[in-house]
Design a protein around this motif. Sequence first.
Motif, PDB file in Angstrom:
ATOM      1  N   LEU A 197      19.102  -6.395  -6.367  1.00  0.00           N
ATOM      2  CA  LEU A 197      17.203  -7.217  -5.614  1.00  0.00           C
ATOM      3  C   LEU A 197      16.621  -7.315  -6.997  1.00  0.00           C
ATOM      4  CD1 LEU A 197      16.609  -8.692  -4.090  1.00  0.00           C
ATOM      5  CD2 LEU A 197      16.230  -6.590  -2.040  1.00  0.00           C
ATOM      6  N   PRO A 198      16.133  -7.889  -7.580  1.00  0.00           N
ATOM      7  CA  PRO A 198      15.408  -7.737  -8.437  1.00  0.00           C
ATOM      8  C   PRO A 198      14.156  -7.645  -8.125  1.00  0.00           C
ATOM      9  CG  PRO A 198      15.914  -9.509  -9.203  1.00  0.00           C
ATOM     10  CD  PRO A 198      16.794  -9.259  -7.844  1.00  0.00           C
ATOM     11  N   LEU A 199      12.576  -6.492  -8.564  1.00  0.00           N
ATOM     12  CA  LEU A 199      11.501  -6.587  -8.074  1.00  0.00           C
ATOM     13  C   LEU A 199      10.474  -7.320  -9.256  1.00  0.00           C
ATOM     14  CD1 LEU A 199      11.430  -4.003  -5.589  1.00  0.00           C
ATOM     15  CD2 LEU A 199      12.000  -6.485  -5.164  1.00  0.00           C
ATOM     16  N   THR A 200      10.224  -8.532  -9.123  1.00  0.00           N
ATOM     17  CA  THR A 200       8.958  -8.681 -10.583  1.00  0.00           C
ATOM     18  C   THR A 200       7.975  -8.104 -10.171  1.00  0.00           C
ATOM     19  OG1 THR A 200       9.554 -10.881 -10.546  1.00  0.00           O
ATOM     20  CG2 THR A 200       7.595 -10.640 -11.693  1.00  0.00           C
ATOM     21  N   GLY A 201       7.384  -7.256 -11.781  1.00  0.00           N
ATOM     22  CA  GLY A 201       5.613  -6.660 -11.824  1.00  0.00           C
ATOM     23  C   GLY A 201       6.283  -5.070 -11.669  1.00  0.00           C
ATOM     24  N   VAL A 202       7.693  -4.712 -11.226  1.00  0.00           N
ATOM     25  CA  VAL A 202       7.306  -3.605 -10.202  1.00  0.00           C
ATOM     26  C   VAL A 202       9.069  -2.967 -11.179  1.00  0.00           C
ATOM     27  CG1 VAL A 202       8.063  -1.663  -8.463  1.00  0.00           C
ATOM     28  CG2 VAL A 202       6.587  -3.736  -8.324  1.00  0.00           C
ATOM     29  N   SER A 203      10.634  -3.410 -10.215  1.00  0.00           N
ATOM     30  CA  SER A 203      11.418  -3.131 -11.229  1.00  0.00           C
ATOM     31  C   SER A 203      12.317  -3.981 -12.164  1.00  0.00           C
ATOM     32  CB  SER A 203      12.636  -3.539  -9.486  1.00  0.00           C
ATOM     33  OG  SER A 203      13.302  -4.254  -9.957  1.00  0.00           O
ATOM     34  N   LEU A 212       5.452  -7.563   4.986  1.00  0.00           N
ATOM     35  CA  LEU A 212       4.581  -6.051   3.706  1.00  0.00           C
ATOM     36  C   LEU A 212       6.135  -5.660   2.990  1.00  0.00           C
ATOM     37  CD1 LEU A 212       2.500  -4.135   3.616  1.00  0.00           C
ATOM     38  CD2 LEU A 212       3.575  -2.771   6.494  1.00  0.00           C
ATOM     39  N   ARG A 213       7.055  -5.406   3.714  1.00  0.00           N
ATOM     40  CA  ARG A 213       7.746  -5.181   3.267  1.00  0.00           C
ATOM     41  C   ARG A 213       7.908  -5.011   1.816  1.00  0.00           C
ATOM     42  NH1 ARG A 213      13.679  -5.439   5.103  1.00  0.00           N
ATOM     43  NH2 ARG A 213      14.548  -7.784   4.151  1.00  0.00           N
ATOM     44  N   GLN A 214       8.134  -6.930   1.044  1.00  0.00           N
ATOM     45  CA  GLN A 214       8.269  -6.854  -0.277  1.00  0.00           C
ATOM     46  C   GLN A 214       6.778  -7.279  -0.961  1.00  0.00           C
ATOM     47  OE1 GLN A 214       9.537 -11.049   0.526  1.00  0.00           O
ATOM     48  NE2 GLN A 214      11.561 -10.057   0.945  1.00  0.00           N
ATOM     49  N   LEU A 215       5.668  -6.910  -0.475  1.00  0.00           N
ATOM     50  CA  LEU A 215       4.659  -6.181  -1.052  1.00  0.00           C
ATOM     51  C   LEU A 215       4.751  -4.985  -2.206  1.00  0.00           C
ATOM     52  CD1 LEU A 215       1.991  -6.686   1.112  1.00  0.00           C
ATOM     53  CD2 LEU A 215       2.477  -8.568  -0.479  1.00  0.00           C
ATOM     54  N   SER A 216       4.202  -4.723  -3.487  1.00  0.00           N
ATOM     55  CA  SER A 216       3.582  -4.116  -4.684  1.00  0.00           C
ATOM     56  C   SER A 216       2.549  -3.333  -4.210  1.00  0.00           C
ATOM     57  CB  SER A 216       5.387  -4.243  -5.376  1.00  0.00           C
ATOM     58  OG  SER A 216       4.040  -5.457  -6.189  1.00  0.00           O
ATOM     59  N   ARG A 217       2.298  -2.323  -4.723  1.00  0.00           N
ATOM     60  CA  ARG A 217       1.222  -1.728  -5.074  1.00  0.00           C
ATOM     61  C   ARG A 217       1.035  -2.610  -6.857  1.00  0.00           C
ATOM     62  NH1 ARG A 217       1.150   4.474  -6.262  1.00  0.00           N
ATOM     63  NH2 ARG A 217       2.561   2.931  -7.623  1.00  0.00           N
ATOM     64  N   ASP A 218       1.791  -1.982  -6.818  1.00  0.00           N
ATOM     65  CA  ASP A 218       1.821  -2.283  -8.637  1.00  0.00           C
ATOM     66  C   ASP A 218       2.201  -3.567  -8.938  1.00  0.00           C
ATOM     67  OD1 ASP A 218       1.900   0.295  -9.011  1.00  0.00           O
ATOM     68  OD2 ASP A 218       3.603   0.588  -9.165  1.00  0.00           O
ATOM     69  N   ASP A 219       1.298  -3.869 -10.388  1.00  0.00           N
ATOM     70  CA  ASP A 219       0.824  -5.775 -10.562  1.00  0.00           C
ATOM     71  C   ASP A 219       0.662  -6.671  -9.013  1.00  0.00           C
ATOM     72  OD1 ASP A 219       1.663  -7.804 -12.302  1.00  0.00           O
ATOM     73  OD2 ASP A 219       3.676  -7.432 -13.018  1.00  0.00           O
ATOM     74  N   ALA A 220      -0.229  -5.921  -8.546  1.00  0.00           N
ATOM     75  CA  ALA A 220      -0.128  -6.971  -7.093  1.00  0.00           C
ATOM     76  C   ALA A 220      -0.333  -8.276  -7.290  1.00  0.00           C
ATOM     77  CB  ALA A 220      -1.018  -5.478  -6.316  1.00  0.00           C
ATOM     78  N   TYR A 221      -0.810  -8.489  -8.370  1.00  0.00           N
ATOM     79  CA  TYR A 221      -1.299 -10.411  -7.959  1.00  0.00           C
ATOM     80  C   TYR A 221      -0.410 -10.941  -8.173  1.00  0.00           C
ATOM     81  CZ  TYR A 221      -5.777  -9.237  -9.318  1.00  0.00           C
ATOM     82  OH  TYR A 221      -6.810  -8.771  -9.811  1.00  0.00           O
ATOM     83  N   VAL A 222       1.099 -10.411  -8.260  1.00  0.00           N
ATOM     84  CA  VAL A 222       2.356 -10.992  -8.010  1.00  0.00           C
ATOM     85  C   VAL A 222       2.975 -11.782  -7.048  1.00  0.00           C
ATOM     86  CG1 VAL A 222       4.929 -10.540  -7.832  1.00  0.00           C
ATOM     87  CG2 VAL A 222       3.961 -10.111 -10.020  1.00  0.00           C
ATOM     88  N   ASN A 223       2.395  -9.843  -5.894  1.00  0.00           N
ATOM     89  CA  ASN A 223       2.354 -10.424  -4.593  1.00  0.00           C
ATOM     90  C   ASN A 223       1.433 -12.084  -3.500  1.00  0.00           C
ATOM     91  OD1 ASN A 223       3.280  -8.452  -3.638  1.00  0.00           O
ATOM     92  ND2 ASN A 223       0.615  -7.107  -3.809  1.00  0.00           N
ATOM     93  N   ILE A 224       0.678 -13.090  -4.778  1.00  0.00           N
ATOM     94  CA  ILE A 224       0.354 -13.791  -4.337  1.00  0.00           C
ATOM     95  C   ILE A 224       1.665 -15.042  -4.906  1.00  0.00           C
ATOM     96  CG2 ILE A 224      -1.300 -15.700  -4.879  1.00  0.00           C
ATOM     97  CD1 ILE A 224      -2.887 -13.717  -6.422  1.00  0.00           C
ATOM     98  N   LEU A 225       1.759 -14.698  -5.870  1.00  0.00           N
ATOM     99  CA  LEU A 225       3.064 -15.422  -5.325  1.00  0.00           C
ATOM    100  C   LEU A 225       4.335 -15.412  -4.409  1.00  0.00           C
ATOM    101  CD1 LEU A 225       3.763 -14.843  -9.428  1.00  0.00           C
ATOM    102  CD2 LEU A 225       2.791 -16.702  -8.208  1.00  0.00           C
ATOM    103  N   ARG A 226       4.852 -13.510  -4.277  1.00  0.00           N
ATOM    104  CA  ARG A 226       5.442 -14.010  -2.722  1.00  0.00           C
ATOM    105  C   ARG A 226       4.781 -14.596  -1.967  1.00  0.00           C
ATOM    106  NH1 ARG A 226       5.218  -8.099  -5.687  1.00  0.00           N
ATOM    107  NH2 ARG A 226       7.065  -7.940  -6.492  1.00  0.00           N
ATOM    108  N   ALA A 227       3.670 -14.624  -1.419  1.00  0.00           N
ATOM    109  CA  ALA A 227       2.941 -15.240   0.019  1.00  0.00           C
ATOM    110  C   ALA A 227       2.912 -16.716  -0.440  1.00  0.00           C
ATOM    111  CB  ALA A 227       1.471 -14.843  -0.585  1.00  0.00           C
TER     112      ALA A 227
END
Length: 415
Positions: free
Chosen positions: A234-240, A106-121
């Motif tokens: 520690l980059p966050l794709t779609g966020v930072s 859950l810590r790594q999930l983002s609200r913005d560009d949420a579809y990137v969360n599918i790749l994270r998962a």
Amino acid sequence: ELAKPFPLIKPFVVDATIYHNAGAGDVHELGYAVAVGVEYVRALVDAGLTADEAFGQIMFRVSATTEQFLTISRLRALRTLWNRVGEVLGVADEHRGAIQHAVTSLRQLSRDDAYVNILRATIATFAASAGGAEIQTVLPFDAVAGLPSDFSRRIARNVQVLLGEESNIGRVNDPAGGSWYVESMTAQLGEKAWEVFQSLDADGFAAKLADGTVAAQLDELVATRAELLATRKLPLTGVSMFPNYTETPVDAKPRPAAPELGGLGVTRDAQVFEDLRDRSDKAREDGNPPKVLLACLGTRRDFGGREGFTSNLFQVAGIETVVAEGERPLDFARRLEATGAKVAVLCSSSALYKQQGLATARALKEAGAERILLAGQLSELGSEEAKGAVEGNVFDGMNVVDLLDSTLNLMGVSK
């Protein structure tokens, strides 16, 4: 007694995801998991169970992250450490297994560009499978935005189905076993986590949790991680990195208010960047859209790389970047006045900085710029006089959170 008719049920869950979401790294999550497990064993033995019976009542809930090899190694190390605990307590070999339920972070999930969360998962699920998790849960990609939709739940299920049925990740026992890299990482994690466990076990984990020792350790870990996030090491794709601040947000029903339970909270990696984006969005709604002028000297080949980097950087906070191309300082000054921007950034090559940097900075200052920055290193301006004409610079590895926060403050954007 209630669990005896159901031998496969594990009524006691060591939930290490609580500590992960509160900021624990792989070493501390592993150490805390073992420490909590030992607390449960002692309590069950005090209640009349044997050590073997106590081990059979416990399951571990652990996090699965996008750090693929660390996740694999951590899950493998937990089995090794739990086996070691069982050996010390005299538990029979067949009862020492650590049943693990892996949950995507859950810590790594983002609200913005949420579809990137599918790749994270997907990465986290693969890692959990390769690490040997017996049970897995994939959090829906819109879990941060609100209540998951039917679509996001289906995608979460399909991530597991596709990896299981098409990639066959569950058909090999310990696929990472024998890899020197993974074996070495597993051993190192186990050694460091055992040290954490031993430092807490003398007084018991519950006592250390109650007296603030665990919270203090987590605060230190959060501060270290915050620095890595802020500098984008520690980059966050779609966020930072590569943000899309004009995106349409995911449509999700808000979650009902949760009761205040105290204890450890959730510290999401993307939260600090989302807060900056929210400030810009609110200012835009109020008719005060935050803007930064990029004074691009020369041709595209001169400024292209630095213009792209700088645009990406400011758009992390939802700040619009206005690209002004030209050769004469007066051109940039007029564009600044037309846009009403308070901040300007010079973008070009070292050669053009030396030729036009000072004159352009002066023209922008006279046109009303309250802060002038340089994309690159200040030494590229050449003279000390030119260096004094700008207030700072933007570069890879800088603390972007501090820069963006101070920029929004300068623009009068409220927090």
